[in-house]
Design a protein around this motif. Structure first.
Motif: not given
Length: 186
Positions: A20, A24, A27-28, A89, A116-117, A119-120, A123
């Motif tokens: 993940i 992530s 994706y970010a 997170n 990123f934060y 999206v992570n 997910f």
């Protein structure tokens, strides 16, 4: 047996969390530099950014572990599990820029870290939500349960059984009650 199953589930959690984090991160980068590219500036390619995963993954896994993200969640409500994951997170993403500062690395975008934060967390929440639903469905079918035999019958045992029945997400099934008291009509 239960502890071995929990260890196996924790290993699956850790592997999935690593995947993940990587997905992530990718994706970010795509969101930041491909979908919404910055104007009039140069940016580093994905492979340059991927080197930061060598720092990021251990930070996340360590903070997840310390925060209790990998502890058994059978008796914890979903909102508390998600809140705990969110806190872990947040601590992790705040720790990452500090590490970058210590390493004198300044070529990573702050907006990328924010993307990123988000999206992570999304997910991670999605994965945990569907895994929890999968485990609940397995419990309803008789799998992933702890079977109990209660010794002695009292009003306390009866209220305990009522609590177990009213909370099937805990995964306990009472197989029977052992009691040496005979009733008058026995």
């Amino acid at each position: 047996m239960i502890k071995e199953n929990q260890k196996a589930l924790n290993r699956i959690y850790i592997l999935c969390d690593i995947l993940i984090i990587i997905v992530s991160f990718i994706y970010a980068w795509l969101i930041k530099f491909e979908i919404f590219p910055p104007e009039h500036t140069m940016w580093w390619p994905l492979m340059h950014y991927m080197q930061y995963l060598l720092y990021l993954i251990p930070i996340y896994l360590l903070i997840y572990s310390v925060s209790g993200v990998y502890s058994p969640m059978r008796q914890i409500r979903l909102r508390f599990e998600m809140w705990n994951f969110f806190k872990a997170n947040t601590i992790s993403i705040l720790t990452f820029p500090i590490l970058l500062y210590i390493l004198k690395e300044s070529d990573i975008s702050r907006s990328f870290i924010s993307i990123f934060y988000g999206v992570n967390v999304f997910f991670g929440w999605t994965f945990r939500f569907f895994l929890r639903k999968l485990l609940h469905a397995a419990r309803r079918k008789g799998f992933n349960q702890k079977h109990m035999l209660i010794v002695g019958y009292s009003s306390a045992a009866e209220s305990y059984i009522d609590r177990l029945i009213s909370n099937p997400q805990w995964g306990y099934e009472v197989l029977g009650i052992l009691d040496d008291e005979k009733t008058k009509n026995s």
